[in-house]
Design a protein around this motif. Structure first.
Motif, PDB file in Angstrom:
ATOM      1  N   LEU A   1      92.602  45.804  17.869  1.00 29.46           N
ATOM      2  CA  LEU A   1      92.520  45.801  19.336  1.00 29.46           C
ATOM      3  C   LEU A   1      92.275  44.366  19.795  1.00 29.46           C
ATOM      4  O   LEU A   1      91.907  43.514  18.994  1.00 29.46           O
ATOM      5  CB  LEU A   1      91.339  46.669  19.797  1.00 29.46           C
ATOM      6  N   ASN A   2      92.411  44.129  21.067  1.00 31.22           N
ATOM      7  CA  ASN A   2      92.103  42.816  21.648  1.00 31.22           C
ATOM      8  C   ASN A   2      90.635  42.452  21.371  1.00 31.22           C
ATOM      9  O   ASN A   2      89.756  43.308  21.413  1.00 31.22           O
ATOM     10  CB  ASN A   2      92.377  42.887  23.151  1.00 31.22           C
ATOM     11  N   ASP A   3      90.371  41.172  21.124  1.00 36.88           N
ATOM     12  CA  ASP A   3      89.014  40.752  20.748  1.00 36.88           C
ATOM     13  C   ASP A   3      87.963  40.993  21.835  1.00 36.88           C
ATOM     14  O   ASP A   3      86.838  41.421  21.555  1.00 36.88           O
ATOM     15  CB  ASP A   3      89.001  39.268  20.304  1.00 36.88           C
ATOM     16  N   ALA A   4      88.333  40.734  23.100  1.00 37.25           N
ATOM     17  CA  ALA A   4      87.359  40.957  24.181  1.00 37.25           C
ATOM     18  C   ALA A   4      87.120  42.463  24.361  1.00 37.25           C
ATOM     19  O   ALA A   4      85.994  42.893  24.645  1.00 37.25           O
ATOM     20  CB  ALA A   4      87.854  40.338  25.483  1.00 37.25           C
TER      21      ALA A   4
ATOM     22  N   ALA B   1      98.199  33.326  23.552  1.00 40.47           N
ATOM     23  CA  ALA B   1      97.710  32.210  24.376  1.00 40.47           C
ATOM     24  C   ALA B   1      97.067  31.113  23.536  1.00 40.47           C
ATOM     25  O   ALA B   1      97.309  29.937  23.769  1.00 40.47           O
ATOM     26  CB  ALA B   1      96.723  32.724  25.423  1.00 40.47           C
ATOM     27  N   ASN B   2      96.272  31.507  22.552  1.00 39.39           N
ATOM     28  CA  ASN B   2      95.576  30.498  21.730  1.00 39.39           C
ATOM     29  C   ASN B   2      95.856  30.648  20.242  1.00 39.39           C
ATOM     30  O   ASN B   2      95.085  30.169  19.417  1.00 39.39           O
ATOM     31  CB  ASN B   2      94.060  30.593  21.973  1.00 39.39           C
ATOM     32  N   VAL B   3      96.932  31.374  19.930  1.00 38.38           N
ATOM     33  CA  VAL B   3      97.315  31.518  18.515  1.00 38.38           C
ATOM     34  C   VAL B   3      98.795  31.160  18.387  1.00 38.38           C
ATOM     35  O   VAL B   3      99.481  30.953  19.391  1.00 38.38           O
ATOM     36  CB  VAL B   3      97.057  32.963  17.986  1.00 38.38           C
TER      37      VAL B   3
ATOM     38  N   ALA C   1      93.194  30.394  35.088  1.00 44.39           N
ATOM     39  CA  ALA C   1      91.722  30.309  35.204  1.00 44.39           C
ATOM     40  C   ALA C   1      91.093  29.885  33.879  1.00 44.39           C
ATOM     41  O   ALA C   1      90.125  29.129  33.848  1.00 44.39           O
ATOM     42  CB  ALA C   1      91.157  31.649  35.658  1.00 44.39           C
ATOM     43  N   GLU C   2      91.651  30.390  32.781  1.00 39.48           N
ATOM     44  CA  GLU C   2      91.106  30.062  31.460  1.00 39.48           C
ATOM     45  C   GLU C   2      91.138  28.545  31.206  1.00 39.48           C
ATOM     46  O   GLU C   2      90.212  27.982  30.622  1.00 39.48           O
ATOM     47  CB  GLU C   2      91.929  30.797  30.402  1.00 39.48           C
ATOM     48  N   TRP C   3      92.203  27.909  31.644  1.00 37.90           N
ATOM     49  CA  TRP C   3      92.357  26.462  31.419  1.00 37.90           C
ATOM     50  C   TRP C   3      91.244  25.690  32.122  1.00 37.90           C
ATOM     51  O   TRP C   3      90.752  24.681  31.633  1.00 37.90           O
ATOM     52  CB  TRP C   3      93.751  26.036  31.902  1.00 37.90           C
TER      53      TRP C   3
ATOM     54  N   THR D   1      93.264  43.768  29.639  1.00 35.25           N
ATOM     55  CA  THR D   1      93.319  43.330  31.048  1.00 35.25           C
ATOM     56  C   THR D   1      93.731  41.866  31.187  1.00 35.25           C
ATOM     57  O   THR D   1      94.362  41.493  32.176  1.00 35.25           O
ATOM     58  CB  THR D   1      91.966  43.563  31.755  1.00 35.25           C
ATOM     59  N   GLU D   2      93.346  41.015  30.221  1.00 41.13           N
ATOM     60  CA  GLU D   2      93.792  39.609  30.232  1.00 41.13           C
ATOM     61  C   GLU D   2      93.509  38.914  31.562  1.00 41.13           C
ATOM     62  O   GLU D   2      94.299  38.069  32.023  1.00 41.13           O
ATOM     63  CB  GLU D   2      95.302  39.536  29.923  1.00 41.13           C
ATOM     64  N   LEU D   3      92.376  39.206  32.151  1.00 43.93           N
ATOM     65  CA  LEU D   3      92.087  38.635  33.473  1.00 43.93           C
ATOM     66  C   LEU D   3      91.522  37.219  33.399  1.00 43.93           C
ATOM     67  O   LEU D   3      91.202  36.626  34.423  1.00 43.93           O
ATOM     68  CB  LEU D   3      91.172  39.580  34.255  1.00 43.93           C
ATOM     69  N   GLY D   4      91.457  36.681  32.193  1.00 41.46           N
ATOM     70  CA  GLY D   4      91.137  35.261  32.056  1.00 41.46           C
ATOM     71  C   GLY D   4      92.316  34.411  32.494  1.00 41.46           C
ATOM     72  O   GLY D   4      92.186  33.206  32.714  1.00 41.46           O
ATOM     73  N   HIS D   5      93.473  35.051  32.634  1.00 44.83           N
ATOM     74  CA  HIS D   5      94.677  34.296  32.983  1.00 44.83           C
ATOM     75  C   HIS D   5      95.069  34.447  34.454  1.00 44.83           C
ATOM     76  O   HIS D   5      96.206  34.146  34.807  1.00 44.83           O
ATOM     77  CB  HIS D   5      95.844  34.717  32.082  1.00 44.83           C
ATOM     78  N   ILE D   6      94.153  34.906  35.281  1.00 38.28           N
ATOM     79  CA  ILE D   6      94.510  34.954  36.711  1.00 38.28           C
ATOM     80  C   ILE D   6      94.679  33.517  37.210  1.00 38.28           C
ATOM     81  O   ILE D   6      94.155  32.577  36.621  1.00 38.28           O
ATOM     82  CB  ILE D   6      93.453  35.694  37.589  1.00 38.28           C
TER      83      ILE D   6
HETATM   84  C1  BGC Z   1      93.752  35.658  25.249  1.00 36.74           C
HETATM   85  C2  BGC Z   1      93.035  36.997  25.208  1.00 36.74           C
HETATM   86  C3  BGC Z   1      91.722  36.854  24.478  1.00 36.74           C
HETATM   87  C4  BGC Z   1      90.898  35.716  25.032  1.00 36.74           C
HETATM   88  C5  BGC Z   1      89.620  35.484  24.256  1.00 36.74           C
HETATM   89  C6  BGC Z   1      92.834  34.613  25.782  1.00 36.74           C
HETATM   90  O1  BGC Z   1      93.491  33.367  25.776  1.00 36.74           O
HETATM   91  O2  BGC Z   1      94.908  35.752  26.068  1.00 36.74           O
HETATM   92  O3  BGC Z   1      93.844  37.951  24.593  1.00 36.74           O
HETATM   93  O4  BGC Z   1      91.004  38.062  24.608  1.00 36.74           O
HETATM   94  O5  BGC Z   1      91.649  34.517  25.009  1.00 36.74           O
HETATM   95  O6  BGC Z   1      89.862  35.195  22.929  1.00 36.74           O
END
Ligand code: BGC
Length: 248
Positions: free
Chosen positions: A103-106, A77-79, A161-163, A149-154
């Motif tokens: 592992l995932n950062d969160a 998403a951001n890389v 949502a992340e945007w 879970t990647e729930l920032g992208h709901i």
């Molecule tokens: C990514 C997640 C990551 C989060 C925080 C999101 O855009 O999809 O994998 O945990 O950003 O860095």
């Protein structure tokens, strides 16, 4: 155990040796800015520099901002998109000549908070949100992590949502803390309706400013700031790599 933890973020890559029994850094963090395009080879190079700085010969844990399955990045998403399908664990392991678990950062920040921070001794459903460039999420049930879970992208209002509600949205749109918090509150209410967490832990850069927006949050759930602040990613990554240490 003494394990090197490395936290790979959008702006910096930070590492330090960690005492995983005490949850403390054993020396100051070493930070190198994330290379411009953050392509795999460049990030691996920085990873190796951090391991070298500590003269590291042993297990390393890393948090990376993507879905990670068995060491392989599945999203970006951001890389840089070239991360998708890259075996990050194998790449970093080769670069640093040490065994590496990624592992995932969160998820790793959540692991650290659950063991040593705001989630310590907390059963039930604990939902951790890291508020930074992205919205990272980690979900725990009775202390057990459901990874990626990647729930920032709901979806919220037909948008990711992340945007709308990450700290990067606040900066990009020049929002006041109040304007941003109203959006973030809607996000928390969405998560509340889906998972009914017993506790929300807010981490990432914005959580340091919680006093500026906590009054606006209306979700009927206990909400606390993460306690390990910018060390959570390093400490949690090191904890995750305990699995690499053979049991005797
Ligand atoms: C990514 C997640 C990551 C989060 C925080 C999101 O855009 O999809 O994998 O945990 O950003 O860095």
């Amino acid at each position: 155990m003494k394990i090197l933890g490395i936290d790979i973020g959008g702006s910096g890559i930070k590492g330090a040796p960690v005492d995983t029994e005490k949850g403390v850094l054993l020396s100051d963090r070493y930070r190198i800015p994330t290379p411009e395009a953050a392509k795999p080879a460049d990030v691996a190079d920085v990873f190796a520099q951090i391991a070298k700085r500590f003269d590291w010969k042993g297990p390393i844990g890393a948090g990376f901002p993507a879905v990670i399955q068995q060491g392989v990045a599945r999203t970006a998403a951001n890389v840089d998109d070239s991360w998708i399908g890259t075996d990050a664990a194998a790449l970093f392991s080769k670069a640093a000549d040490c065994p590496v678990r990624v592992l995932n950062d969160a998820d790793v920040a959540g692991i650290a908070e659950m063991r040593f921070g705001a989630g310590r001794h907390r059963d039930g459903v604990v939902f951790i949100v890291t508020i930074g460039t992205g919205l990272g999420t980690a979900l725990f049930s009775d202390g057990v992590l459901v990874p990626n879970t990647e729930l920032g992208h709901i979806e919220m209002d037909c948008q990711d949502a992340e945007w709308q509600s990450a700290d990067s949205a606040r900066k990009r749109e020049n929002l006041t803390w109040r304007e941003w918090a109203l959006r973030f509150d809607r996000y928390l209410n969405h998560i509340h309706a889906l998972f009914w967490p017993d506790l929300f832990i807010l981490g990432g850069g914005a959580s340091k400013k919680m006093h500026k927006f906590e009054d606006i949050l209306s979700v009927p759930t206990e909400i606390v700031a993460a306690q390990l602040r910018n060390e959570a990613g390093i400490i949690g990554a090191a904890i995750a790599a305990e699995a690499l240490v053979p049991k005797i």
